[in-house]
Scaffold this motif. Structure first.
Motif, mmCIF file in Angstrom:
data_model
loop_
_atom_site.group_PDB
_atom_site.id
_atom_site.type_symbol
_atom_site.label_atom_id
_atom_site.label_comp_id
_atom_site.label_asym_id
_atom_site.label_seq_id
_atom_site.Cartn_x
_atom_site.Cartn_y
_atom_site.Cartn_z
ATOM 1 N N SER A 3 -17.302 26.202 -19.295
ATOM 2 C CA SER A 3 -17.859 27.235 -20.153
ATOM 3 C C SER A 3 -19.149 27.537 -19.458
ATOM 4 C CB SER A 3 -18.113 26.963 -21.546
ATOM 5 O OG SER A 3 -19.136 26.089 -21.749
ATOM 6 N N ALA A 4 -19.530 28.826 -19.671
ATOM 7 C CA ALA A 4 -21.014 29.390 -19.436
ATOM 8 C C ALA A 4 -22.145 28.514 -19.974
ATOM 9 C CB ALA A 4 -21.099 30.885 -19.780
ATOM 10 N N LYS A 5 -21.966 27.878 -21.055
ATOM 11 C CA LYS A 5 -22.965 26.941 -21.461
ATOM 12 C C LYS A 5 -23.067 25.565 -20.743
ATOM 13 C CE LYS A 5 -24.495 27.958 -26.220
ATOM 14 N NZ LYS A 5 -24.677 27.742 -27.661
ATOM 15 N N THR A 6 -21.676 25.168 -20.415
ATOM 16 C CA THR A 6 -21.636 23.840 -19.715
ATOM 17 C C THR A 6 -22.408 24.142 -18.178
ATOM 18 O OG1 THR A 6 -19.799 23.169 -20.913
ATOM 19 C CG2 THR A 6 -20.063 22.244 -18.833
ATOM 20 N N ALA A 12 -29.261 23.505 -15.389
ATOM 21 C CA ALA A 12 -30.600 22.625 -16.314
ATOM 22 C C ALA A 12 -31.052 21.499 -15.614
ATOM 23 C CB ALA A 12 -30.467 22.952 -17.593
ATOM 24 N N VAL A 13 -29.956 20.454 -15.500
ATOM 25 C CA VAL A 13 -30.039 19.364 -15.131
ATOM 26 C C VAL A 13 -30.803 19.350 -13.853
ATOM 27 C CG1 VAL A 13 -28.916 17.298 -14.012
ATOM 28 C CG2 VAL A 13 -28.408 18.174 -16.388
ATOM 29 N N GLN A 14 -30.061 20.057 -12.737
ATOM 30 C CA GLN A 14 -30.603 20.255 -11.242
ATOM 31 C C GLN A 14 -32.101 20.681 -11.364
ATOM 32 O OE1 GLN A 14 -27.092 22.760 -10.341
ATOM 33 N NE2 GLN A 14 -26.531 21.044 -8.997
ATOM 34 N N ALA A 15 -32.461 21.639 -12.170
ATOM 35 C CA ALA A 15 -33.765 22.418 -12.082
ATOM 36 C C ALA A 15 -34.848 21.456 -12.804
ATOM 37 C CB ALA A 15 -33.641 23.653 -12.943
ATOM 38 N N LEU A 16 -34.281 20.813 -13.503
ATOM 39 C CA LEU A 16 -35.380 19.723 -14.477
ATOM 40 C C LEU A 16 -35.514 18.419 -13.369
ATOM 41 C CD1 LEU A 16 -34.110 19.587 -18.175
ATOM 42 C CD2 LEU A 16 -36.673 20.187 -17.486
ATOM 43 N N TYR A 17 -34.397 17.969 -12.884
ATOM 44 C CA TYR A 17 -34.536 17.029 -11.907
ATOM 45 C C TYR A 17 -35.588 17.486 -10.696
ATOM 46 C CZ TYR A 17 -33.631 14.221 -7.932
ATOM 47 O OH TYR A 17 -33.640 13.190 -6.830
ATOM 48 N N GLN A 18 -35.531 18.620 -10.387
ATOM 49 C CA GLN A 18 -36.432 19.245 -9.220
ATOM 50 C C GLN A 18 -37.956 19.272 -9.576
ATOM 51 O OE1 GLN A 18 -34.972 23.060 -7.451
ATOM 52 N NE2 GLN A 18 -37.129 23.646 -6.619
ATOM 53 N N TRP A 19 -38.073 19.660 -10.956
ATOM 54 C CA TRP A 19 -39.229 19.735 -11.542
ATOM 55 C C TRP A 19 -39.935 18.199 -11.932
ATOM 56 C CZ3 TRP A 19 -40.396 18.180 -16.999
ATOM 57 C CH2 TRP A 19 -41.782 18.531 -17.233
ATOM 58 N N GLN A 20 -39.086 17.208 -12.106
ATOM 59 C CA GLN A 20 -39.466 16.029 -12.388
ATOM 60 C C GLN A 20 -40.066 15.377 -10.886
ATOM 61 O OE1 GLN A 20 -36.854 14.424 -16.115
ATOM 62 N NE2 GLN A 20 -36.054 14.108 -14.030
ATOM 63 N N MET A 21 -39.243 15.848 -9.993
ATOM 64 C CA MET A 21 -39.553 15.260 -8.532
ATOM 65 C C MET A 21 -40.700 15.805 -8.200
ATOM 66 S SD MET A 21 -37.590 12.785 -8.925
ATOM 67 C CE MET A 21 -37.838 11.924 -7.202
ATOM 68 N N THR A 22 -40.967 17.017 -8.149
ATOM 69 C CA THR A 22 -41.818 17.795 -7.303
ATOM 70 C C THR A 22 -43.233 18.448 -8.211
ATOM 71 O OG1 THR A 22 -40.850 20.338 -7.882
ATOM 72 C CG2 THR A 22 -39.932 18.789 -5.824
ATOM 73 N N GLY A 23 -43.093 18.505 -9.379
ATOM 74 C CA GLY A 23 -44.047 19.128 -10.305
ATOM 75 C C GLY A 23 -44.254 20.525 -10.155
ATOM 76 N N GLN A 24 -43.280 21.045 -9.534
ATOM 77 C CA GLN A 24 -43.330 22.610 -9.146
ATOM 78 C C GLN A 24 -43.368 23.397 -10.259
ATOM 79 O OE1 GLN A 24 -40.104 23.142 -6.489
ATOM 80 N NE2 GLN A 24 -41.059 24.808 -5.552
ATOM 81 N N ASN A 25 -43.901 24.533 -10.134
ATOM 82 C CA ASN A 25 -43.940 25.402 -11.449
ATOM 83 C C ASN A 25 -42.732 25.993 -11.937
ATOM 84 O OD1 ASN A 25 -43.881 28.595 -12.211
ATOM 85 N ND2 ASN A 25 -46.098 28.458 -12.359
ATOM 86 N N GLN A 43 -24.621 30.736 -18.467
ATOM 87 C CA GLN A 43 -25.055 31.610 -19.731
ATOM 88 C C GLN A 43 -26.864 31.448 -19.354
ATOM 89 O OE1 GLN A 43 -23.954 30.829 -23.714
ATOM 90 N NE2 GLN A 43 -25.657 31.562 -24.519
ATOM 91 N N LYS A 44 -27.269 32.451 -18.637
ATOM 92 C CA LYS A 44 -28.782 32.395 -18.146
ATOM 93 C C LYS A 44 -29.634 32.202 -19.168
ATOM 94 C CE LYS A 44 -27.581 35.134 -14.118
ATOM 95 N NZ LYS A 44 -25.849 35.578 -14.554
ATOM 96 N N SER A 45 -29.478 32.808 -20.259
ATOM 97 C CA SER A 45 -30.475 32.700 -21.558
ATOM 98 C C SER A 45 -30.469 31.103 -22.005
ATOM 99 C CB SER A 45 -30.120 33.375 -22.701
ATOM 100 O OG SER A 45 -29.002 33.315 -23.127
ATOM 101 N N TYR A 46 -29.504 30.545 -22.008
ATOM 102 C CA TYR A 46 -29.310 29.138 -22.378
ATOM 103 C C TYR A 46 -29.870 28.259 -21.438
ATOM 104 C CZ TYR A 46 -27.705 25.390 -25.629
ATOM 105 O OH TYR A 46 -27.904 24.380 -26.585
ATOM 106 N N PHE A 47 -29.581 28.437 -20.050
ATOM 107 C CA PHE A 47 -30.335 27.732 -19.100
ATOM 108 C C PHE A 47 -31.800 27.860 -19.206
ATOM 109 C CE2 PHE A 47 -32.648 28.245 -14.961
ATOM 110 C CZ PHE A 47 -32.440 27.052 -14.656
#
Length: 147
Positions: A3-6, A12-25, A43-47
């Motif tokens: 689904s679009a939410k899945t 979101a998992v991939q983006a949060l992983y990147q944020w956790q590892m790099t501290g990027q904006n 679903q871009k708004s949910y992401f």
């Protein structure tokens, strides 16, 4: 076919992983996801809600799961940590999403992205958080099933 939410949760998992590892904006990371077309079919708004919501409520999220993890939250594998944070965020702040859906989505994310067996760890932690944070929902479901 997910689904679009899945798909939003997967991104979101991939983006949060990147944020956790790099501290990027956060906005820079989100921009990369949009440019790379990784949010296609999501679903871009949910992401966006998940990706910006987890850092916004990070202290509350980590505190909610601290009693149910076997080590400091920061020492949890970064992929599992991102998955758990999304799940706990949804349990705390998305009451419209049934707790079983949140747990199931977390397990599926762990199967897709995590190490072997990490889905069992994610399932256990999210289930324990749900017992506390979604107590009324769980009790209502038990009552309904016993009738």
């Amino acid at each position: 076919m997910s689904s679009a939410k899945t798909k939003a949760r997967q991104c979101a998992v991939q983006a949060l992983y990147q944020w956790q590892m790099t501290g990027q904006n956060l906005s820079a990371i989100e921009g990369q996801f949009q440019e790379d077309q990784r949010l296609k079919n999501a679903q871009k708004s949910y992401f966006s809600d998940l990706f910006h919501g987890v850092p916004k409520y990070l202290d509350r999220i980590d505190a909610s799961m601290a009693d149910f993890v076997d080590r400091e939250v920061e020492k949890i594998d970064p992929v599992e940590r991102a998955i758990l944070r999304i799940g706990v965020y949804e349990l705390l702040l998305k009451p419209e999403t049934p707790y079983r859906v949140v747990i199931n989505e977390g397990v599926e994310l762990a199967k897709s992205f995590g190490a072997d067996g990490s889905h069992r760890y994610v399932n256990g932690v999210l289930d324990k958080v749900a017992q506390v944070e979604r107590k009324l929902e769980i009790e209502a479901k038990k009552k309904k099933n016993s009738m």
